[in-house]
Scaffold this active site. Structure first.
Site, short mmCIF file in Angstrom:
data_model
loop_
_atom_site.label_atom_id
_atom_site.label_comp_id
_atom_site.label_asym_id
_atom_site.label_seq_id
_atom_site.Cartn_x
_atom_site.Cartn_y
_atom_site.Cartn_z
CG ASP A 21 -104.60 11.44 111.84
OD1 ASP A 21 -104.97 10.60 111.00
OD2 ASP A 21 -103.48 11.99 111.81
CG HIS A 39 -103.87 13.06 108.43
ND1 HIS A 39 -102.94 12.28 109.07
CD2 HIS A 39 -103.42 13.21 107.16
CE1 HIS A 39 -101.97 11.97 108.22
NE2 HIS A 39 -102.24 12.53 107.07
CB SER A 99 -98.86 12.04 106.48
OG SER A 99 -99.77 11.01 106.19
#
Length: 338
Positions: free
Chosen positions: A276, A306, A181
C-alpha cells in the site's frame, strides 16, 4: 471476479501469475488475481470525473460484498451539522444490547467517492464481530465540498453521538472513532480536535490504512506507486479535488501526523497493508503516537493491498484480516472500560 476467486488455489495461482515479491513481502494470491482482473477490465479508483468514479465504485462495491450477511437491525440517523443535515446509518447486531460500545465509522474514498452503501458490508462485519453498535457517516464529498467540509461533518457527527449516546443505545464512555483511508484520516482528526478543544475524548481510535501526511513522501509511496489498486496518480487525483489551492498542507486537520503535540490522545490501533502506498504514512503515525506516550498498537497485513476491508465477498484472506481488525476493536474497547 467471483467465479475466478472460487477456483482451486492452484488455478488461481496460475491465473494470477508468478508471485509478486517486493520489499521482503509476498503478495497474497487472491489480491494478485484481483489486481490482474482489474487491469484487464480497466478498473481504477480515479476516473474522468468524480461522478464517473462514484458510479464505478458503487458498482464495484456490489461485486465485492458478501452474498450472505448476518442479520442485524439498521436504521437511518439524521444528524444536524453546520453544513446541513447528514444522512447516516446505525447498525445494531442482534446480540448487542443497550448501553453498548459504539463505533463512529468514517468511510474511505479519498474524500471524493464512497458513501454509506459502498461501506455497508464492511461496517456490518465490524459491528457483528466486534460486538458493537456502529454509526456509518455519510459526510460531504469534494470537489463540491472541499476541505475542511468533511472534517466539519466528522466532528459534528462525533459531537452528536456523544450528546445523544443514550438515544443511540450507546455507552458514552465507550465511543470509538474509526475509518479506512480517508476515513482513517477523519477519525484521527476528530480525536485530535476533541483533545485540543477539551471535548469528550473517544475511547479508542481504529485507524485502517489512514492518510495522515500531505506534505512528506515516504518510501512506500514510491515502491507501490502503480499496480497495487491505489496508485500515486489516484492519490494526486483525490488530493487535487479535496485540497483547495493555497491550503497549508501541514494543517493538522489535513495532516494529523504533523500536529505539534500528540500526547493525551486516546488509545489507538493503526492497521496497514504491506503493498500500500500509504503504508509508511500510517506506520509513521504509529511511531509518533507511541513516542508521545499514547497506548497504540500496529497491525501490518504484509501480504495485502489498500482497500482489503471492502473486498470481503471475494476472498477468505480479506475476511480473515478484517476479522482480526474487529478483534482489535473489541479488545481496545474492553480495555478502555476497565
Amino acid at each position: 471476479m467471483r467465479a475466478a476467486m472460487a477456483l482451486p488455489h492452484s488455478v488461481r495461482r496460475l491465473l494470477a501469475g508468478r508471485p509478486i515479491e517486493l520489499d521482503g513481502q509476498t503478495l497474497d494470491v487472491d489480491a494478485q488475481l484481483m489486481l490482474r482482473i482489474n487491469q484487464f477490465a480497466g478498473i481504477r479508483l480515479a476516473a474522468a470525473s468524480p461522478e464517473a468514479a462514484r458510479t464505478s465504485l458503487d458498482g464495484s462495491a456490489k461485486i465485492a460484498e458478501r452474498v450472505s450477511k448476518p442479520p442485524m437491525q439498521s436504521r437511518p440517523v439524521r444528524i444536524p451539522a453546520r453544513g446541513g443535515e447528514l444522512h447516516s446509518r446505525l447498525y445494531i447486531p442482534n446480540h448487542v444490547g443497550k448501553n453498548a460500545p459504539l463505533l463512529v465509522f468514517y468511510h474511505g474514498g479519498g474524500w471524493v467517492v464512497g458513501n454509506v452503501e459502498t461501506h455497508d458490508d464492511t461496517v456490518r462485519f465490524l459491528a457483528q464481530h466486534a460486538g458493537v453498535r456502529a454509526l456509518s457517516v455519510d459526510y460531504r464529498l469534494a470537489p463540491e465540498h472541499p476541505f475542511p467540509a468533511a472534517v466539519e461533518d466528522a466532528i459534528d457527527t462525533y459531537d452528536y453521538v456523544v450528546a445523544n449516546a443514550e438515544a443511540l443505545g450507546a455507552d458514552p464512555n465507550r465511543i470509538a472513532v474509526g475509518g479506512d483511508s480517508a476515513g482513517g484520516n477523519l477519525a484521527a482528526v476528530v480525536a485530535q480536535q476533541a483533545k485540543d478543544t477539551g471535548g469528550h475524548l473517544p475511547a479508542f481510535q481504529l485507524l485502517i490504512y489512514p492518510e495522515v501526511d500531505f506534505v512528506n513522501r515516504r518510501a512506500s509511496r514510491e515502491l507501490f506507486s502503480d499496480g497495487f489498486f491505489l496508485t500515486d496518480d489516484d492519490m494526486n487525483w483525490f488530493e487535487g479535488h479535496y485540497v483547495p489551492e493555497g491550503t497549508d498542507k501541514s494543517d493538522p486537520r489535513l495532516s494529523p501526523l504533523l500536529a505539534k503535540d500528540l500526547s493525551g490522545l486516546p488509545p489507538a490501533a493503526v492497521i496497514t497493508a504491506g503493498f500500500d502506498p500509504l503504508r509508511d504514512n500510517g506506520e509513521a503515525y504509529y511511531d509518533a503516537l507511541k513516542a508521545a506516550g499514547v497506548p497504540v498498537t500496529l497491525h501490518r497485513h504484509w501480504d495485502l493491498i489498500h482497500g482489503f476491508v471492502n473486498l470481503l465477498g471475494l476472498s477468505s484472506r480479506f475476511r480473515e484480516a478484517t476479522l482480526e481488525i474487529a478483534g482489535v476493536l473489541r479488545t481496545g474497547l474492553d480495555l478502555t472500560a476497565k
